[in-house]
Scaffold this motif. Structure first.
Motif, PDB file in Angstrom:
ATOM      1  N   HIS A 125     -13.855  25.023  -4.885  1.00 37.07           N
ATOM      2  CA  HIS A 125     -12.709  25.753  -5.302  1.00 37.07           C
ATOM      3  C   HIS A 125     -13.047  27.245  -5.491  1.00 37.07           C
ATOM      4  CE1 HIS A 125      -9.885  21.857  -6.371  1.00 37.07           C
ATOM      5  NE2 HIS A 125      -9.904  22.180  -5.073  1.00 37.07           N
TER       6      HIS A 125
ATOM      7  N   ASP B 133     -11.942  29.329  -7.656  1.00 33.49           N
ATOM      8  CA  ASP B 133     -12.261  29.892  -9.039  1.00 33.49           C
ATOM      9  C   ASP B 133     -13.763  29.724  -9.231  1.00 33.49           C
ATOM     10  OD1 ASP B 133     -11.429  27.099  -8.999  1.00 33.49           O
ATOM     11  OD2 ASP B 133     -11.302  27.085 -11.209  1.00 33.49           O
TER      12      ASP B 133
ATOM     13  N   HIS C 178     -13.684  15.108  -9.093  1.00 33.79           N
ATOM     14  CA  HIS C 178     -12.500  16.170  -8.928  1.00 33.79           C
ATOM     15  C   HIS C 178     -11.805  15.944  -7.848  1.00 33.79           C
ATOM     16  CE1 HIS C 178     -10.860  19.866 -10.350  1.00 33.79           C
ATOM     17  NE2 HIS C 178     -11.680  20.744  -9.313  1.00 33.79           N
ATOM     18  N   SER C 179     -10.866  16.818  -7.442  1.00 37.14           N
ATOM     19  CA  SER C 179     -10.029  16.732  -6.424  1.00 37.14           C
ATOM     20  C   SER C 179     -10.657  16.739  -5.048  1.00 37.14           C
ATOM     21  CB  SER C 179      -8.788  17.524  -6.475  1.00 37.14           C
ATOM     22  OG  SER C 179      -9.129  18.909  -6.850  1.00 37.14           O
TER      23      SER C 179
ATOM     24  N   ASP D 205     -15.969  20.952 -12.839  1.00 36.01           N
ATOM     25  CA  ASP D 205     -14.680  20.459 -12.937  1.00 36.01           C
ATOM     26  C   ASP D 205     -14.760  18.935 -12.885  1.00 36.01           C
ATOM     27  OD1 ASP D 205     -14.070  23.136 -13.077  1.00 36.01           O
ATOM     28  OD2 ASP D 205     -12.606  23.062 -11.595  1.00 36.01           O
TER      29      ASP D 205
ATOM     30  N   PHE E 121      -5.867  21.358 -18.923  1.00 37.14           N
ATOM     31  CA  PHE E 121      -4.480  21.560 -19.135  1.00 37.14           C
ATOM     32  C   PHE E 121      -4.305  20.763 -20.314  1.00 37.14           C
ATOM     33  CE2 PHE E 121      -4.718  21.278 -14.518  1.00 37.14           C
ATOM     34  CZ  PHE E 121      -4.191  22.112 -14.042  1.00 37.14           C
TER      35      PHE E 121
ATOM     36  N   LEU F 179      -0.362  16.462 -14.626  1.00 38.34           N
ATOM     37  CA  LEU F 179      -1.083  17.507 -13.553  1.00 38.34           C
ATOM     38  C   LEU F 179      -2.617  17.297 -14.008  1.00 38.34           C
ATOM     39  CD1 LEU F 179      -0.942  19.598 -11.786  1.00 38.34           C
ATOM     40  CD2 LEU F 179      -0.665  21.378 -13.693  1.00 38.34           C
TER      41      LEU F 179
ATOM     42  N   ALA G 227      -3.497  14.553 -11.810  1.00 30.37           N
ATOM     43  CA  ALA G 227      -3.409  14.703 -10.241  1.00 30.37           C
ATOM     44  C   ALA G 227      -4.470  15.966  -9.729  1.00 30.37           C
ATOM     45  CB  ALA G 227      -1.995  15.384  -9.935  1.00 30.37           C
ATOM     46  N   ALA G 228      -4.861  16.725 -10.695  1.00 29.72           N
ATOM     47  CA  ALA G 228      -5.703  17.721 -10.195  1.00 29.72           C
ATOM     48  C   ALA G 228      -7.022  17.535 -10.625  1.00 29.72           C
ATOM     49  CB  ALA G 228      -5.285  19.297 -10.794  1.00 29.72           C
TER      50      ALA G 228
ATOM     51  N   HIS H 202      -8.639  16.721 -13.779  1.00 22.68           N
ATOM     52  CA  HIS H 202      -9.278  17.520 -14.591  1.00 22.68           C
ATOM     53  C   HIS H 202      -9.154  16.764 -15.947  1.00 22.68           C
ATOM     54  CE1 HIS H 202     -10.164  21.582 -13.272  1.00 22.68           C
ATOM     55  NE2 HIS H 202      -9.178  21.541 -12.488  1.00 22.68           N
TER      56      HIS H 202
ATOM     57  N   HIS I  87     -12.897  26.266 -19.177  1.00 23.32           N
ATOM     58  CA  HIS I  87     -12.016  26.166 -17.973  1.00 23.32           C
ATOM     59  C   HIS I  87     -10.532  25.991 -18.452  1.00 23.32           C
ATOM     60  CE1 HIS I  87     -10.665  25.168 -14.098  1.00 23.32           C
ATOM     61  NE2 HIS I  87     -11.714  25.525 -13.533  1.00 23.32           N
TER      62      HIS I  87
ATOM     63  N   LYS J 206      -6.737  26.908 -18.630  1.00 21.43           N
ATOM     64  CA  LYS J 206      -5.933  27.527 -17.865  1.00 21.43           C
ATOM     65  C   LYS J 206      -5.248  28.642 -18.642  1.00 21.43           C
ATOM     66  CE  LYS J 206      -6.185  25.466 -14.038  1.00 21.43           C
ATOM     67  NZ  LYS J 206      -6.612  26.112 -12.477  1.00 21.43           N
TER      68      LYS J 206
HETATM   69  N1  LIG Z   1      -1.887  18.242  -7.169  1.00 23.32           N
HETATM   70  C1  LIG Z   1      -2.698  19.119  -7.375  1.00 23.32           C
HETATM   71  N2  LIG Z   1      -4.009  18.640  -7.071  1.00 23.32           N
HETATM   72  C2  LIG Z   1      -4.966  19.815  -7.469  1.00 23.32           C
HETATM   73  N3  LIG Z   1      -4.730  20.997  -7.783  1.00 23.32           N
HETATM   74  C3  LIG Z   1      -3.474  21.299  -8.249  1.00 23.32           C
HETATM   75  C4  LIG Z   1      -2.502  20.501  -8.117  1.00 23.32           C
HETATM   76  N4  LIG Z   1      -1.215  20.895  -8.384  1.00 23.32           N
HETATM   77  C5  LIG Z   1      -1.784  22.008  -8.941  1.00 23.32           C
HETATM   78  N5  LIG Z   1      -2.951  22.387  -8.717  1.00 23.32           N
HETATM   79  C6  LIG Z   1      -3.794  23.528  -9.143  1.00 23.32           C
HETATM   80  O1  LIG Z   1      -4.624  24.117  -8.068  1.00 23.32           O
HETATM   81  C7  LIG Z   1      -5.871  24.321  -8.979  1.00 23.32           C
HETATM   82  C8  LIG Z   1      -7.164  24.331  -8.044  1.00 23.32           C
HETATM   83  O2  LIG Z   1      -8.130  24.577  -8.941  1.00 23.32           O
HETATM   84  P1  LIG Z   1      -8.173  23.886 -10.506  1.00 23.32           P
HETATM   85  O3  LIG Z   1      -8.876  22.438  -9.976  1.00 23.32           O
HETATM   86  O4  LIG Z   1      -9.352  24.586 -11.358  1.00 23.32           O
HETATM   87  O5  LIG Z   1      -6.858  23.732 -10.723  1.00 23.32           O
HETATM   88  C9  LIG Z   1      -5.935  23.353 -10.065  1.00 23.32           C
HETATM   89  C10 LIG Z   1      -4.757  23.365 -10.470  1.00 23.32           C
HETATM   90  O6  LIG Z   1      -4.278  24.410 -11.527  1.00 23.32           O
END
Ligand SMILES: Nc1ncnc2c1ncn2[C@@H]1O[C@@H]2COP(=O)(O)O[C@H]2[C@H]1O
Length: 257
Positions: free
Chosen positions: A56, A58, A139-140, A160, A186, A193, A196-197, A199, A222, A224
């Motif tokens: 990612h 960041d 992580h995602s 992350d 978050f 969120l 979903a992300a 975190h 980390h 936001k």
């Molecule tokens: N559905 C999602 N999945 C992943 N990241 C998301 C999603 N919606 C918003 N984001 C944003 O995209 C960012 C990518 O970097 P971060 O993983 O730090 O944090 C994540 C969130 O702030």
């Protein structure tokens, strides 16, 4: 081993919000977020090794410009360590001649300015007296944290991650864990969120802390930017066993190990 926080925010917005990077001594970066842009040209030239947690922006925004800035000022390549998955993503989507030149082929593949070296959980990179080992994360995108062992103990960085049983087990297996840098991105009201992300929210973080066996000093990273004050309050509302060891990570903070 001296570790300095160059950036620890989950987003941008002035000097208070520089994204993730840790400088280890003078020659190693753990992640390469916007905090790296604060280093002098001389300090940038001294970076020999960059370890990435994941792909990612960041966490790697400054990497392409770091390589280009020091390219003709150095006589040896920078080595980039990350999981094989992350390196594959970078080859396909970043160092692809479209977003940025492929510095693993400049000036030629035998003498590149950038070397990529995969490193996975279970392996350790030894650099002088420093030993750096990936730890699992969830992580995602493919992600891993790192344990940094110096002469006097270990600092672990979660990278992350959302709640990750394998990471908790790995942290509990580190006998000399002095410091844990762990994320919370978050606030509790944004739990959906956070899921979903992939975190941690403060309440998820608290449940992770409750599962740690030792008593490392915990530094939370980390946030936001738009939720930093609320996140700080929610993180510090923790009343579990490790409460006296809980702190917020800040730019410029240093750790000696
Ligand atoms: N559905 C999602 N999945 C992943 N990241 C998301 C999603 N919606 C918003 N984001 C944003 O995209 C960012 C990518 O970097 P971060 O993983 O730090 O944090 C994540 C969130 O702030």
């Amino acid at each position: 081993m001296k570790i300095r926080v160059l950036g620890c925010s989950g987003g941008i917005g002035g000097k208070a919000n520089l994204t993730t990077s840790l400088l280890v001594d003078e020659d190693i970066l753990i992640d390469c977020g916007t905090g790296v842009g604060e280093l002098s040209l001389e300090a940038l030239m001294a970076i020999d090794h960059v370890f990435l947690t994941h792909s990612h922006l960041d966490h790697l925004a400054m990497l392409p410009m770091l390589i280009d800035t020091v390219a003709d000022l150095r006589s040896r390549p920078i080595t980039l360590y990350a999981s094989e998955d992350t390196l594959r993503i970078l080859r396909a989507h970043l160092f692809n001649w479209l977003i940025w030149p492929d510095f693993t082929a400049i000036p030629d593949r035998l003498h590149p300015l950038l070397r990529m070296q995969p490193v996975k959980v279970g392996e350790t990179v030894h650099l002088g007296e420093r030993a750096i080992s990936p730890v699992p994360a969830l992580h995602s995108v493919p992600s891993q944290g790192y344990a940094l062992r110096g002469r006097q103990g270990t600092l672990a960085f979660s990278g992350d991650t959302t709640v990750c049983d394998e990471q908790v087990a790995a942290l509990n297996a580190i006998e000399d864990l002095h410091y844990l840098l762990i994320e919370a991105a978050f606030p509790n009201a944004h739990q959906d969120l956070a899921h979903a992300a992939r975190h941690l929210s403060p309440s998820m973080l608290h449940r992770v802390l409750d599962r740690l066996n030792g008593s490392p000093e915990i530094f939370v990273t980390h946030f936001k930017p738009g939720h930093a004050d609320l996140l700080a309050r929610e993180v510090l509302a923790y009343d579990g066993r490790l409460r006296p060891h809980l702190h917020l990570l800040g730019n410029g903070q240093t750790f000696d190990l």
